[in-house]
Design an enzyme around this catalytic site. Structure first.
Site, PDB file in Angstrom:
ATOM      1  N   ASP A  30      46.161  33.801  55.160  1.00  0.00           N
ATOM      2  CA  ASP A  30      46.955  33.077  55.907  1.00  0.00           C
ATOM      3  C   ASP A  30      46.512  31.636  55.641  1.00  0.00           C
ATOM      4  OD1 ASP A  30      47.484  35.462  57.123  1.00  0.00           O
ATOM      5  OD2 ASP A  30      46.841  35.051  59.122  1.00  0.00           O
ATOM      6  N   GLN A 265      42.385  26.950  44.488  1.00  0.00           N
ATOM      7  CA  GLN A 265      43.504  27.734  44.264  1.00  0.00           C
ATOM      8  C   GLN A 265      44.125  27.278  42.831  1.00  0.00           C
ATOM      9  OE1 GLN A 265      45.969  26.314  47.695  1.00  0.00           O
ATOM     10  NE2 GLN A 265      45.612  28.632  48.883  1.00  0.00           N
ATOM     11  N   ARG A 281      45.858  40.947  46.606  1.00  0.00           N
ATOM     12  CA  ARG A 281      45.813  41.761  47.771  1.00  0.00           C
ATOM     13  C   ARG A 281      46.573  40.598  48.608  1.00  0.00           C
ATOM     14  NH1 ARG A 281      39.780  40.375  49.914  1.00  0.00           N
ATOM     15  NH2 ARG A 281      40.412  38.781  51.285  1.00  0.00           N
ATOM     16  N   GLY A 282      47.071  41.161  49.804  1.00  0.00           N
ATOM     17  CA  GLY A 282      47.522  40.282  50.860  1.00  0.00           C
ATOM     18  C   GLY A 282      48.987  39.837  50.675  1.00  0.00           C
ATOM     19  N   GLU A 283      48.974  38.476  50.803  1.00  0.00           N
ATOM     20  CA  GLU A 283      50.345  37.819  50.553  1.00  0.00           C
ATOM     21  C   GLU A 283      49.979  36.486  49.788  1.00  0.00           C
ATOM     22  OE1 GLU A 283      53.491  35.088  52.970  1.00  0.00           O
ATOM     23  OE2 GLU A 283      52.831  36.867  54.015  1.00  0.00           O
ATOM     24  N   ASP A 284      49.037  35.806  49.835  1.00  0.00           N
ATOM     25  CA  ASP A 284      48.967  34.707  48.974  1.00  0.00           C
ATOM     26  C   ASP A 284      48.982  34.988  47.499  1.00  0.00           C
ATOM     27  OD1 ASP A 284      48.761  31.783  48.412  1.00  0.00           O
ATOM     28  OD2 ASP A 284      46.635  31.755  48.137  1.00  0.00           O
TER      29      ASP A 284
END
Length: 388
Positions: A30, A265, A281-284
């Site tokens: 997030d 990042q 994994r996840g979104e980012d």
């Protein structure tokens, strides 16, 4: 109130203030999205951004070597339970539907002209997203309207985060040996052997991983696997029977495991650009792997009643639409076994056999997605319309 202030000739916002609120649920997913969004709104759209985060440790790790240095145009604030931020922003973004402070909402409603209020939702490829994107939601008591903003994979959604020039930077990096050497040094590892298949492994704990690691170790193909710090280390260590140590590669048969230190990042992007296959994994990290233009294996965040598998299938339906039937089946099987369990070794063998074609498809998929408007540009345009 300081609403739509002047517009520059190139359409950038000049001094609009944005407040972005973020609650950290899954360590870095997030906050990773919200931090990227804040930086891009500031750097490419002239916004003055305040990012309110309830857990600052994750944000500091994303800054990497920059420590507490803010990005130009972005200030980061600790969103404490007792905090009462002034509601002076022109645009308010609730990251992933987080609940804004009641006092802040009341202050928004008390203004002569309320701000643009946006609920930035989670990414989904499901068909219903197109119909819900930008829908208004009037507050039940106050003179405020919240708008739902859905990231997605079609022009009828909010798109994906993608900075201007990202793909050009990727291509330049891939032809820059010095930049690549600097990356491996920053990650605390030696450069992978040039003949090895390069894999990045960023995932949650996964019961399928020990069998897959053993297959890599027993196989004929030389494999280098970079494992960024995170939850997947537990699964790797269980297979090894020993702890992973930063800076110390582990060799098992044809497999070299390289524990990688956590980086900011931009350097994580470079890791994705450096590899032949990216487990994310996840979104980012999932979105960033799209821009790498390489085959990816997605460990989607588990949800109650297997709702995440519906989202996985919706993405796969879009992703494999242009693939030959046999390659589409391979990609589906790999994603499903990775997320639900089963015999992964034969599926991985099929995946490897199809890898050259899957790579071509990943490059084409990336090009098609990059032709759509990016998420930050869409949000900026929506805010501009509402503030005029």
């Amino acid at each position: 109130m300081g609403v739509a202030r002047s517009q520059c000739d190139n359409g950038r916002m000049s001094v609009w203030r944005w407040d972005i609120f973020c609650t950290v649920i899954d360590n870095y997913g997030d906050i990773g999205v919200c931090w990227r969004l804040a930086r891009q709104l500031a750097s490419e759209h002239g916004a003055d951004v305040r990012l309110w985060v309830d857990e600052l440790a994750s944000h500091r790790r994303l800054l990497g070597d920059n420590g507490d240095a803010p990005a130009a145009g972005v200030t980061v604030h600790h969103w404490r339970p007792d905090a009462s931020p002034d509601a002076s922003a022109d645009v308010v973004v609730a990251g992933f539907g987080c609940r804004l402070p009641e006092a802040y909402v009341a202050a928004m409603a008390a203004r002569s002209r309320p701000p643009v209020w946006i609920n930035l939702e989670y990414l989904s490829a499901e068909a219903w997203v197109e119909g819900c994107h930008l829908l208004p939601s009037p507050h039940p008591r106050l003179p405020l309207t919240e708008h739902f903003y859905y990231p997605g994979f079609t022009p009828k959604t909010g798109g994906l985060l993608r900075e201007t020039g990202l793909l050009a930077a990727r291509d330049a990096y891939r032809s820059d040996g010095a930049a690549q050497a600097a990356l491996w040094e920053s990650l605390g590892t030696a450069p992978p052997p040039p003949e090895a298949l390069r894999i990045s492994l960023f995932a949650y704990e996964n019961a399928a991983l020990p069998e897959l690691l053993q297959a890599w170790a027993d196989g004929e193909r030389e494999i280098w696997c970079g494992v960024p710090e995170g939850r997947v280390w537990k699964s790797v260590e269980a297979w090894l029977g020993a702890p992973l140590v930063l800076g110390r590669e582990v060799r098992r048969g044809s497999l070299t495991l390289a524990p990688l230190r956590f980086v900011d990042q931009p350097r994580y992007d470079q890791l994705l650009w450096s590899c032949d296959v990216n487990f994310v994994r996840g979104e980012d990290s999932f979105v960033r792997a799209q821009w790498a233009g390489r085959p990816l294996v997605w460990h989607i965040y588990p949800q109650d009643e297997a709702a995440h598998l519906v989202k996985l299938e919706a993405f796969l339906a879009r992703q494999v639409a242009s693939l030959a039937e046999r390659d589409a089946a391979v990609l589906r099987q790999m994603q499903h076994v990775w997320n639900t369990g089963g015999a992964i070794v034969p599926v991985w063998a099929d995946f490897m056999a199809a890898l050259p074609r899957l790579r071509e498809h990943a490059e084409a998929w990336c090009r098609d997605l990059s032709a759509q408007r990016d998420l930050a540009a869409g949000l900026a345009q929506f805010a501009k319309i509402k503030l005029q």
